[in-house]
Design an enzyme around this catalytic site. Sequence first.
Site, PDB file in Angstrom:
ATOM      1  N   SER A  77      44.202  46.113  29.698  1.00 58.38           N
ATOM      2  CA  SER A  77      43.672  46.475  31.018  1.00 58.38           C
ATOM      3  C   SER A  77      44.767  46.593  32.084  1.00 58.38           C
ATOM      4  O   SER A  77      45.686  47.393  31.944  1.00 58.38           O
ATOM      5  CB  SER A  77      42.611  45.442  31.400  1.00 58.38           C
ATOM      6  OG  SER A  77      42.032  45.764  32.622  1.00 58.38           O
ATOM      7  N   ASP A 295      41.882  51.145  37.111  1.00 59.99           N
ATOM      8  CA  ASP A 295      42.819  50.211  36.484  1.00 59.99           C
ATOM      9  C   ASP A 295      43.296  50.789  35.143  1.00 59.99           C
ATOM     10  O   ASP A 295      42.927  51.898  34.754  1.00 59.99           O
ATOM     11  CB  ASP A 295      42.226  48.795  36.347  1.00 59.99           C
ATOM     12  CG  ASP A 295      41.245  48.676  35.205  1.00 59.99           C
ATOM     13  OD1 ASP A 295      40.647  49.699  34.832  1.00 59.99           O
ATOM     14  OD2 ASP A 295      41.065  47.565  34.676  1.00 59.99           O
ATOM     15  N   ASP A 299      38.128  50.584  33.551  1.00 56.80           N
ATOM     16  CA  ASP A 299      36.817  49.956  33.726  1.00 56.80           C
ATOM     17  C   ASP A 299      36.670  49.332  35.119  1.00 56.80           C
ATOM     18  O   ASP A 299      35.691  48.652  35.393  1.00 56.80           O
ATOM     19  CB  ASP A 299      36.494  48.947  32.608  1.00 56.80           C
ATOM     20  CG  ASP A 299      37.423  47.748  32.588  1.00 56.80           C
ATOM     21  OD1 ASP A 299      38.420  47.735  33.347  1.00 56.80           O
ATOM     22  OD2 ASP A 299      37.158  46.822  31.797  1.00 56.80           O
ATOM     23  N   ASN A 399      36.344  43.110  42.441  1.00 58.02           N
ATOM     24  CA  ASN A 399      37.513  43.805  41.887  1.00 58.02           C
ATOM     25  C   ASN A 399      37.213  45.215  41.376  1.00 58.02           C
ATOM     26  O   ASN A 399      38.117  45.901  40.904  1.00 58.02           O
ATOM     27  CB  ASN A 399      38.157  42.956  40.781  1.00 58.02           C
ATOM     28  CG  ASN A 399      37.233  42.734  39.588  1.00 58.02           C
ATOM     29  OD1 ASN A 399      36.351  43.521  39.313  1.00 58.02           O
ATOM     30  ND2 ASN A 399      37.455  41.636  38.874  1.00 58.02           N
ATOM     31  N   GLY A 531      39.899  32.219  34.009  1.00 61.10           N
ATOM     32  CA  GLY A 531      39.629  32.473  32.598  1.00 61.10           C
ATOM     33  C   GLY A 531      40.765  33.244  31.943  1.00 61.10           C
ATOM     34  O   GLY A 531      40.774  33.425  30.726  1.00 61.10           O
TER      35      GLY A 531
END
Length: 568
Positions: A77, A295, A299, A399, A531
């Site tokens: 990502s 990004d 996504d 985000n 996370g």
Amino acid sequence: MNKNLSFSVHPLTSCPLKSFPYTSDISSLPGVKLSYGTAGFRADASILSSTVYRVGILAALRSLKTQSVIGLMITASHNKVSDNGVKIADPSGGMLSQNWEPFADTLANAPTPQDLIQLIEEFVKKEDISFNGVRPAEVLLGRDTRPSGDALLKAAKEGITSIVGAVATDMGILTTPQLHWMVRARNKGMKASEQDYFEQLSSSFRCLMDLIPSEKSKFNGTNDRLVVDGANGVGGIKLEALQKLLSGLIIEVRNDGENGGVLNEGVGADFVQKEKVVPYGFGSKDVGIRCASLDGDADRLVYFSVLPEGSSRIALVDGDKILSLFALFIREQLSILNEQDLKNSHQAHLGIVQTAYANGASTNYLKQLGLEVNFTPTGVKYLHEKAAEFDIGIYFEANGHGTILFSESLVGWLEARTKELSSKSKGSEVEKAALRLLAVSKLINQAVGDALSGLLLVEVILQHMGWSIHRWNELYHDLPSRQLKVKVADRTAVITANAETVVVSPPGLQEVVNAEIVKYPQGRCFVRPSGTEDVVRVYAEASTQEAADSLANSVAKLVDQFLGSKTS
Ligand code: 16G
Ligand code: MG
């Protein structure tokens, strides 16, 4: 170690693992512990092949268990280009079922090939996974533009095909949402190629454009122009292909990776949203123009406009505002249907899903519209699951990751109702509203947040409203906020509840945080373990930037006092 270890995973099911390559693996590196977490496994690409191989095995087993097609995406990502990662798309096109995450973790961290084999044997037995000889496992593979993708793809294929009969189908270089879309389409028996994806998006976009009320001012002059920062990743390339099928919109893609730009370096949605400055390739020449940023695996989507002061500052239009725009449009169509359609037996329930990171001003705005706003912990899997409870569920993270989910029963009803109306009241407002909702359900990715489909929906709604990006940005004004990271000895010592808004452990921390919050007008603050990074995050909001900064700083100090600094 034996490179071609043959053995039977499950004596009763004849599900043998044929080979075991990649024996020098990440799990043998001291201090490395992998966690599937919210975004799959990610690390420096040079140490990932055994992990990807193992996830290949997991994907094939998941396919056997569910008797469906599974997806395996190789991407990291918005991480730097030297990283890579791997994650699974479940049969619905959504994230891997949370029940399987512990297996993914133990599989990835198994210290030796023997441990790995034993784990698989035990799991196959427990889950009663077998190959019935009729439907072999099938896994669709995708990868982003990272140079390491090719070698990792090979590792994934070997992992998949080490399960007897399993088929690995390489779908090529894709955005993450494209792969999720394809998995969902395949399992629904629908056409699932990249061309089918592009056609579905472009035809539903056209349908929505055709339904724009004629009295609304359509874009003219510079307003039909959009400049997109492709993060030097896969999204820009796909958008360039998609735009050939579109009319009524002029898209200029910058940072498409063609001119030597580095993936995610000073570019992309994550950079723009966190730094609140123009990405590389944008500047004063773009003042007043509508800009968007994707990004690295497309996504996430944010919009921005370059501020006139001659600096690199931007007005950010983040995921919360995209959510608000979508919510307004969907609510408008639903109220036409719910109020004017006498035959409407299906009073659709609209639900909004956010996380604690949503700016408080956006939540207030949505509540003022009379909408039901729900909160979940951070991570797409939680938001998606909650949104799926509604007839129409709209979820977004600030985000820029989010989508709109339509229940199958609502889509079925809309299909039937639009057919009925097209013969009886063609051209009525009710018919148009139903057609619009149906088109949105086809345009917006039902599997996962998708920057390309989100971008097309934003564009058509702005045209529908006759709005500039500035008008859109004026929907509400964000409260000033500040995010900080605190490095602590053990971030897992922080346990939260109520969608991460309350710390329940260590005891006493929440009480002292509360005592800080009350000192600030419109103060809000929460603490959660990341996370994806070895840090604890602090988010604070207040009526002024100074107050938000000060609240975040004091709470960060408290976290440090309660948890102790990291010792290496
Ligand atoms: C991952 C999540 C994203 C979340 C972010 C939080 C997915 C696909 N991605 O990127 O939704 O916002 O992690 O990161 O779920 P953090 O836990 O480090 O704050
Ligand atoms: Mg991403």
